[in-house]
Design a protein around this motif. Structure first.
Motif, PDB file in Angstrom:
ATOM      1  N   ARG A 169       0.842  -1.193   0.000  1.00 44.00           N
ATOM      2  CA  ARG A 169       0.000   0.000   0.000  1.00 44.00           C
ATOM      3  C   ARG A 169       0.880   1.247   0.000  1.00 44.00           C
ATOM      4  O   ARG A 169       2.041   1.199   0.428  1.00 44.00           O
ATOM      5  CB  ARG A 169      -0.909  -0.022   1.230  1.00 44.00           C
ATOM      6  CG  ARG A 169      -1.943  -1.123   1.209  1.00 44.00           C
ATOM      7  CD  ARG A 169      -2.259  -1.629   2.598  1.00 44.00           C
ATOM      8  NE  ARG A 169      -2.901  -0.633   3.431  1.00 44.00           N
ATOM      9  CZ  ARG A 169      -4.223  -0.534   3.613  1.00 44.00           C
ATOM     10  NH1 ARG A 169      -5.025  -1.378   2.986  1.00 44.00           N
ATOM     11  NH2 ARG A 169      -4.735   0.376   4.403  1.00 44.00           N
ATOM     12  N   PRO A 170       0.368   2.376  -0.483  1.00 44.68           N
ATOM     13  CA  PRO A 170       1.172   3.605  -0.465  1.00 44.68           C
ATOM     14  C   PRO A 170       1.604   3.953   0.951  1.00 44.68           C
ATOM     15  O   PRO A 170       0.787   4.000   1.873  1.00 44.68           O
ATOM     16  CB  PRO A 170       0.211   4.660  -1.029  1.00 44.68           C
ATOM     17  CG  PRO A 170      -0.785   3.895  -1.823  1.00 44.68           C
ATOM     18  CD  PRO A 170      -0.946   2.583  -1.114  1.00 44.68           C
ATOM     19  N   HIS A 171       2.882   4.174   1.115  1.00 41.15           N
ATOM     20  CA  HIS A 171       3.410   4.517   2.432  1.00 41.15           C
ATOM     21  C   HIS A 171       4.669   5.344   2.243  1.00 41.15           C
ATOM     22  O   HIS A 171       5.514   5.020   1.410  1.00 41.15           O
ATOM     23  CB  HIS A 171       3.725   3.270   3.249  1.00 41.15           C
ATOM     24  CG  HIS A 171       4.061   3.557   4.680  1.00 41.15           C
ATOM     25  ND1 HIS A 171       3.119   3.568   5.680  1.00 41.15           N
ATOM     26  CD2 HIS A 171       5.236   3.869   5.273  1.00 41.15           C
ATOM     27  CE1 HIS A 171       3.687   3.851   6.834  1.00 41.15           C
ATOM     28  NE2 HIS A 171       4.986   4.044   6.613  1.00 41.15           N
ATOM     29  N   ASP A 180       5.142  15.004   1.885  1.00 39.22           N
ATOM     30  CA  ASP A 180       4.134  13.963   2.090  1.00 39.22           C
ATOM     31  C   ASP A 180       4.081  13.092   0.835  1.00 39.22           C
ATOM     32  O   ASP A 180       3.355  13.388  -0.122  1.00 39.22           O
ATOM     33  CB  ASP A 180       2.774  14.604   2.379  1.00 39.22           C
ATOM     34  CG  ASP A 180       1.738  13.590   2.848  1.00 39.22           C
ATOM     35  OD1 ASP A 180       1.952  12.382   2.629  1.00 39.22           O
ATOM     36  OD2 ASP A 180       0.712  14.008   3.421  1.00 39.22           O
ATOM     37  N   TYR A 181       4.839  12.012   0.847  1.00 43.70           N
ATOM     38  CA  TYR A 181       4.915  11.132  -0.322  1.00 43.70           C
ATOM     39  C   TYR A 181       3.582  10.453  -0.598  1.00 43.70           C
ATOM     40  O   TYR A 181       3.213  10.238  -1.761  1.00 43.70           O
ATOM     41  CB  TYR A 181       6.006  10.080  -0.079  1.00 43.70           C
ATOM     42  CG  TYR A 181       6.195   9.088  -1.195  1.00 43.70           C
ATOM     43  CD1 TYR A 181       6.586   9.493  -2.463  1.00 43.70           C
ATOM     44  CD2 TYR A 181       6.003   7.724  -0.975  1.00 43.70           C
ATOM     45  CE1 TYR A 181       6.776   8.571  -3.481  1.00 43.70           C
ATOM     46  CE2 TYR A 181       6.190   6.800  -1.992  1.00 43.70           C
ATOM     47  CZ  TYR A 181       6.568   7.224  -3.250  1.00 43.70           C
ATOM     48  OH  TYR A 181       6.751   6.320  -4.262  1.00 43.70           O
ATOM     49  N   GLU A 182       2.825  10.158   0.446  1.00 45.31           N
ATOM     50  CA  GLU A 182       1.528   9.516   0.241  1.00 45.31           C
ATOM     51  C   GLU A 182       0.554  10.461  -0.447  1.00 45.31           C
ATOM     52  O   GLU A 182      -0.270  10.027  -1.259  1.00 45.31           O
ATOM     53  CB  GLU A 182       0.976   9.031   1.580  1.00 45.31           C
ATOM     54  CG  GLU A 182       1.774   7.878   2.166  1.00 45.31           C
ATOM     55  CD  GLU A 182       1.299   7.482   3.553  1.00 45.31           C
ATOM     56  OE1 GLU A 182       0.075   7.362   3.752  1.00 45.31           O
ATOM     57  OE2 GLU A 182       2.146   7.291   4.440  1.00 45.31           O
ATOM     58  N   ARG A 191      -2.221   3.799  -6.307  1.00 45.68           N
ATOM     59  CA  ARG A 191      -2.775   3.254  -5.077  1.00 45.68           C
ATOM     60  C   ARG A 191      -2.016   2.027  -4.573  1.00 45.68           C
ATOM     61  O   ARG A 191      -2.441   1.383  -3.614  1.00 45.68           O
ATOM     62  CB  ARG A 191      -4.257   2.898  -5.286  1.00 45.68           C
ATOM     63  CG  ARG A 191      -5.110   4.071  -5.719  1.00 45.68           C
ATOM     64  CD  ARG A 191      -5.057   5.220  -4.706  1.00 45.68           C
ATOM     65  NE  ARG A 191      -5.592   4.809  -3.412  1.00 45.68           N
ATOM     66  CZ  ARG A 191      -5.042   5.154  -2.242  1.00 45.68           C
ATOM     67  NH1 ARG A 191      -3.954   5.881  -2.204  1.00 45.68           N
ATOM     68  NH2 ARG A 191      -5.599   4.763  -1.112  1.00 45.68           N
ATOM     69  N   TRP A 787      -5.986  10.378   3.325  1.00 43.10           N
ATOM     70  CA  TRP A 787      -5.290   9.488   2.393  1.00 43.10           C
ATOM     71  C   TRP A 787      -4.132   8.727   3.047  1.00 43.10           C
ATOM     72  O   TRP A 787      -3.554   7.846   2.441  1.00 43.10           O
ATOM     73  CB  TRP A 787      -4.749  10.279   1.198  1.00 43.10           C
ATOM     74  CG  TRP A 787      -3.790  11.370   1.586  1.00 43.10           C
ATOM     75  CD1 TRP A 787      -2.475  11.241   1.901  1.00 43.10           C
ATOM     76  CD2 TRP A 787      -4.092  12.764   1.700  1.00 43.10           C
ATOM     77  NE1 TRP A 787      -1.931  12.463   2.200  1.00 43.10           N
ATOM     78  CE2 TRP A 787      -2.905  13.418   2.082  1.00 43.10           C
ATOM     79  CE3 TRP A 787      -5.242  13.529   1.502  1.00 43.10           C
ATOM     80  CZ2 TRP A 787      -2.838  14.794   2.283  1.00 43.10           C
ATOM     81  CZ3 TRP A 787      -5.179  14.892   1.706  1.00 43.10           C
ATOM     82  CH2 TRP A 787      -3.992  15.518   2.086  1.00 43.10           C
ATOM     83  N   HIS A 788      -3.776   9.057   4.287  1.00 45.20           N
ATOM     84  CA  HIS A 788      -2.654   8.391   4.931  1.00 45.20           C
ATOM     85  C   HIS A 788      -2.997   6.947   5.283  1.00 45.20           C
ATOM     86  O   HIS A 788      -4.114   6.645   5.715  1.00 45.20           O
ATOM     87  CB  HIS A 788      -2.248   9.133   6.203  1.00 45.20           C
ATOM     88  CG  HIS A 788      -1.496  10.398   5.943  1.00 45.20           C
ATOM     89  ND1 HIS A 788      -1.462  11.456   6.819  1.00 45.20           N
ATOM     90  CD2 HIS A 788      -0.755  10.784   4.872  1.00 45.20           C
ATOM     91  CE1 HIS A 788      -0.727  12.424   6.323  1.00 45.20           C
ATOM     92  NE2 HIS A 788      -0.285  12.041   5.142  1.00 45.20           N
ATOM     93  N   SER A 789      -2.012   6.078   5.127  1.00 49.70           N
ATOM     94  CA  SER A 789      -2.202   4.679   5.499  1.00 49.70           C
ATOM     95  C   SER A 789      -2.016   4.531   7.002  1.00 49.70           C
ATOM     96  O   SER A 789      -1.197   5.209   7.620  1.00 49.70           O
ATOM     97  CB  SER A 789      -1.203   3.786   4.753  1.00 49.70           C
ATOM     98  OG  SER A 789       0.127   4.066   5.160  1.00 49.70           O
TER      99      SER A 789
END
Length: 793
Positions: A169-171, A180-182, A191, A787-789
């Motif tokens: 998952r995006p992290h 903020d890379y995500e 995604r 949107w953060h994991s």
């Protein structure tokens, strides 16, 4: 209309500040409120009234408020609904790290890495729940015994492949004031990220002829022609970026020079370049059309020229990858062209508002990009400064006004986003803008056509001459102003002051606007009180970097990993973080030992700001020993006091315990207000036993950064019991290849009653030590966005 668009944009921006998206019922209610407000505004403006003249102004104000409220609600609903759809394309956590067979098409230009290539991939066939758009890396030698056996660039844009890949998952790393890379991935609808298993890859089709893929194939062919024509040219990457918008082709060192001189906006596809090309196409089409005796009878030359300029802008934007600055310019040119065809005059502010509306309707997540705000802000300032003139002024006067307006108006945004701005930017842009936009870019575009390669050599020669001047400006000691990240209220105050300064002549006391910039430029972040310490365990992935701050001193313990030959945690994370915190000098840097995940960013930090002393256990032949900074060896027994905070070095001793570099690790204990923090680096069991033998009574600490990232080689039960920390912190990378921290180690700390904190799940961890209490904070919680994991670990 302008108020409606601005309110609509404000609603979209508000969505991006939410930690959690509202559900469907809340959005439906908000949509109903939007229609009610818009309907009430329409009735308020159009309903008859007996005392019409006296109430007209009041009714218009009331209608404007209602329209703005309705537009803001519409913008909020539009962005939230759009984001809900994008979040639905989520990789289930249970599929992370598993071999998954994918069939799809390479969707964009592949980007070369140090040991492979990265590319975006449109998934056509895959197991359920795999996102339709992912980012994959193909690393050379990943599955091969011989690293040189794998090709460097195995894929091309527009090819259909069958891959076996491992996804996650995006992290991204999350640090105070950091990138903020995500958010970056979310904006681009990526995604999931992952890597290809090379031995399980098969090319199915060499060309997939769809419009989007055809454009990417054309872009890649142009990039290859440029590289073939200029094989050893140092600035070939700049020409590639000007032609097709591939900013990855430019060396990272050049980007630093561009930032120091304020010409970053010129070294890729910008709105200025699109406008210039459209103007040239307009003039050429107009000239050719007038040469014909029949064509003007069917379509006036001015209308044909407007269509020709718009078509050239569309083609250039497609070739450039359709970035936000190019979109904004294209939509503005489209509005102007349509108005020209309809024989109507449109105010510049309406043109900009319509372009803004089109960008946000097509992609409401564009507000996540810094370029969105800088692009629209700069054009709005230029329209403002150029409007309302009774007649044309001298070109030098107009250029000076434009430079003054853009510099003044963009200063707060640049400091808020990047904590720096170029002091030599007006000089650099005075030469770079006309040379790049009017000479180099046209030569590059012509050189991208077949048989015109010699023009690329001429364009490179001119670029090399320009870069001599730019390098000279960038090398000046005061070329760039750097400062701490400003507070939001000081940014807003400075923006208001800038607008006041840019008011027309005749407005009294415009100079007072300068005073509004003082808080922006002079306020520093608060520091700990004497006797207290603020510690930040930075999120650098699988590595360690810790900033310790007292009332007047700063220490950096380790400098994180190196990611590639030109990217490391020092230049990507630590130096920007220290600048944002207002740190101008490090009073000490401790490099605990020679492992790359601890010293990989040290050289970049030393290059970025002065370091008084470097303490380490490194051998004298290590590369860091050659850097111009005083060196001292870490030794058990070293101690010092800063501002009422006690620092004690507990390890290593005079005699090495083993040949492992981990057992040479510096161990630092700091005490503030009767509370202690133990920094253990990568010590292993043998070092823990030595510490128990020599310093058992001094090991007790309120907080501990666990040894060796939670490896099984460390954290023995006896050592955990002796430290007896209430809070322990694991500096680890998300899904790192070592499997740190190990589950049995986690269980030991849980059994001890300690609270567990992890940088992969919590982001940077802040620790405050004072005489009152020990407090901890998590960057991922403080900056939480929808949107953060939030991995379940």
């Amino acid at each position: 209309m302008r108020i409606f668009v601005l309110a609509f944009a404000a609603g979209i921006w508000l969505v991006q500040q939410q930690p959690v998206l509202p559900d469907g019922a809340a959005l439906a209610g908000l949509l109903a409120c939007a229609f009610l407000a818009l309907g009430a505004g329409y009735l308020q403006e159009s309903a008859p009234h007996r005392d019409f003249l006296r109430s007209l102004a009041l009714r218009r104000r009331a209608a404007s408020v209602l329209f703005a409220g309705g537009a803001a609600c519409l913008g909020f609903v539009w962005a939230a609904g759009y984001s809900h759809l994008r979040l639905a394309n989520e990789l289930p956590q249970g599929m992370e790290g598993r071999d998954i067979e994918l069939v799809g098409v390479v969707a964009a230009l592949p980007q070369e890495l140090e040991r492979g290539v990265r590319f975006e991939f449109d998934v056509e066939q895959a197991p359920p729940s795999v996102p339709p758009h992912v980012s994959l890396a193909w690393y050379r030698g990943l599955d091969d015994a011989d690293d040189e056996a794998s090709p460097l660039v195995p894929v091309r844009a527009g090819e259909r492949w069958r891959f076996t890949a491992r996804l996650k998952r995006p992290h991204g790393n999350l640090n105070p004031h950091g990138f903020d890379y995500e958010a970056w991935l979310f904006e681009r609808d990526i995604r999931a990220t992952g890597y290809v298993r090379p031995r399980l890859a098969e090319r199915l089709q060499a060309r997939v002829w769809r419009p989007g893929y055809a454009v990417e194939m054309l872009r890649e062919s142009i990039r290859e022609r440029f590289r073939a024509a200029l094989p050893e040219a140092p600035y070939a990457g700049i020409l590639i970026a000007l032609a097709i918008g591939d900013q990855h082709s430019i060396d990272s060192g050049l980007w630093q020079t561009f930032a120091r001189t304020g010409i970053t906006h010129l070294m890729s596809i910008s709105g200025l370049h699109v406008t210039m090309l459209a103007a040239l196409a307009y003039a050429l089409t107009n000239w050719l059309w007038r040469r014909s005796a029949r064509l003007p009878l069917h379509l006036p030359a001015q209308h044909a020229a407007a269509l020709g300029g718009l078509l050239a802008a569309i083609l250039y934007c497609l070739l450039a990858g359709f970035a936000v600055p190019a979109q904004r310019t294209l939509y503005m040119l489209g509005v102007v062209a349509l108005a020209h065809l309809a024989a109507r005059e449109v105010a510049a502010s309406r043109v900009l508002a319509l372009a803004l509306m089109l960008v946000l309707l097509l992609d409401p997540l564009a507000v996540l990009a810094a370029g969105f705000w800088l692009s629209f802000g700069a054009v709005a300032l230029l329209f403002h400064i150029g409007g309302g003139r009774l007649g044309p002024a001298h070109w030098l006067h107009e250029w000076g006004r434009a430079q003054w307006a853009v510099t003044l108006g963009m200063l707060p945004a640049l400091l808020a986003l990047f904590q720096q701005f170029s002091l030599v930017s007006p000089l650099a842009n005075a030469l770079a803008i006309p040379l790049v936009s009017l000479v180099i870019t046209p030569l590059v575009l012509l050189g991208s056509l077949p048989l015109l390669d010699p023009l690329l050599s001429l364009a490179h020669l001119l670029t090399a001459w320009l870069m001599r001047f730019i390098d000279w400006l960038g090398a000046m000691p005061l070329a760039v102003w750097q400062q701490a990240a400003p507070t939001p209220w000081s940014v807003l105050l400075a923006l208001a002051g800038g607008l006041w300064l840019l008011l027309p002549r005749g407005i009294a006391a415009r100079w007072l606007g300068l005073l509004a910039f003082l808080p922006l430029l002079t306020l520093l972040p608060p520091r700990p009180a004497p006797g207290a310490a603020a510690v930040t365990i930075l999120d650098v992935g699988q590595g360690l970097a810790i900033h310790v701050q007292t009332a007047t001193h700063d220490l950096l313990f380790d400098a994180g990993p190196a990611y590639s030959a030109d990217a490391d945690s020092g230049n990507r994370i630590i130096a920007p973080y220290l600048r944002a915190q207002g740190v101008r000098r490090l009073d000490a840097m401790v490099i605990s030992h020679g492992d790359k995940d601890h010293e990989g960013g040290a050289a970049s930090v030393i290059a970025a700001l002065p370091v008084t002393v470097l303490k380490s256990s490194l051998p004298f032949e290590h590369a860091l020993s050659a850097l111009p900074v005083a060196h001292e060896q870490c030794r058990d027994g070293d101690a010092w006091d800063w501002d009422g905070v006690r620092f004690e070095m507990l390890h290593p001793g005079a005699q090495p315990l083993s040949r492992k570099s981990n057992d040479l690790s510096c161990v630092l204990r700091l005490t503030a207000g009767g509370r202690s923090l133990l920094l253990t680096s990568d010590i292993e069991a043998v070092s823990e036993q030595a510490l128990l033998a020599t310093h058992r009574a001094r090991l007790a600490a309120s907080v501990m950064v666990v040894p060796h990232h939670g490896s099984r080689t460390s954290s023995t039960p006896e050592f955990i019991a002796a430290v007896a920390a209430q809070d322990v912190i694991f500096p680890v990378g998300y899904r790192n290849r070592f499997g740190h921290p190990k589950e049995d180690v986690l269980e030991r700390y849980r059994a001890s009653g300690a609270r567990l904190h992890r940088t992969d799940a919590d982001g940077a961890v802040g620790v405050t030590l004072d005489g009152v209490a020990v407090s901890l904070s998590h960057e991922r919680e403080q900056r939480r966005r929808y949107w953060h994991s939030w991995p379940t670990l």
